[in-house]
Enzyme design. Structure first.
Site: not given
Length: 287
Positions: A53, A97, A120
């Site tokens: 990422k 995460q 997200d």
């Protein structure tokens, strides 16, 4: 029949090129999209994901911050870091995460992220916006799946029957809502579905997202159907594979996504798109 591949790598490159151009336009106005990635603990898979990422951010010209913490970090300390990032004007998107260590409540952490920075797409506010059709951030994996369908001319699914296998908050449920928004007739199947094949054999589009090998086999697929494989598993030889029996299903389906090289690259790309959109919204509000 041999299915045509929906190449996630190629589509991802195309979309990242568009993100790069829009990022340059923002930078000319003095705004650099910024993404903060927070990793707690030393899960090997998570370490790979966050590295990819951060590299993706660099590729399109974003400002990125990677914060790594030991698994001993307390929930309170993590929530305090999220609050600081919420208030950081250089950060437009925040990604924590998952999974988190057992002593930290995932839901509490996700809800602590400002909806304006929830790139997200996991916050309750984002899920609610998707449900009622308002502007928000879409969960990256199903968002990527929709882009793949658009790439083969299936932006409007009116008259099409779509079956989603899986009902997770991250993929299955938002996937069903996005398909519904594209005018598909949607069926969601899960562990309580008695005859999965009876459902999938009716489908023009099947999205498999349960994390179980060979959940969809050739005898369960309507000839010419589009099959999107979200699964990430390992076969007996330790090689990456999806939820779909690729060799069998590719002889029946009209289109199919490979694993690897299908949905995976699209997920990170849609994270970039969401982060860019967060920065663009801020720029529009300041104009």
């Amino acid at each position: 029949m041999t299915a045509q591949l929906i190449d996630g790598n190629a589509l991802s490159r195309q979309l990242r090129g568009e993100v790069r151009e829009r990022t340059s336009a923002l930078k000319s106005r003095g705004i650099t999209p910024g993404l903060a990635v927070v990793l707690v603990g030393d899960n090997p898979a998570s370490q790979v994901y966050v590295r990819n990422k951060v590299l993706a951010c660099e590729d399109v010209g974003f400002h990125s911050v990677l914060e790594k913490y030991d698994a001993s970090l307390t929930e309170g300390e993590l929530l305090a870091r999220i609050e600081a990032l919420n208030n950081d004007p250089a950060i437009h998107g925040i990604l924590v995460q998952l999974p988190l260590p057992a002593h930290i409540d995932d839901h509490k952490v996700i809800e602590a992220i400002s909806p304006a920075k929830d790139v997200d797409g996991f916050h309750v506010a984002s899920a609610g916006a998707l449900l009622v059709g308002e502007a928000g951030f879409k969960a990256c994996t199903p968002y990527g799946c929709m882009k793949m369908l658009e790439s083969i001319g299936m932006k409007d699914l009116r008259g099409k029957h779509a079956v989603v296998i899986g009902r997770s908050n991250i993929v299955g449920k938002p996937m069903a809502l996005m398909l519904l928004a594209a005018n598909a007739t949607v069926t969601v199947c899960h562990s309580g579905t008695q005859d999965l094949g009876a459902m999938t054999r009716q489908a023009d589009v099947v999205v498999a997202a349960v994390g179980k090998r060979n959940v969809l086999t050739a005898d369960m697929v309507k000839p010419g159907a589009v099959v999107i494989d979200v699964g990430m598993n390992r076969n007996d030889d330790g090689k990456l594979c999806g939820d779909v029996d690729f060799n069998g299903v590719s002889r029946v389906a009209g289109w199919i996504t490979p694993v690897p090289g299908g949905v995976g690259p699209m997920t990170i790309t849609m994270l970039l798109v969401n982060t860019l959109e967060a920065a663009e919204r801020l720029a529009a509000a300041q104009a």
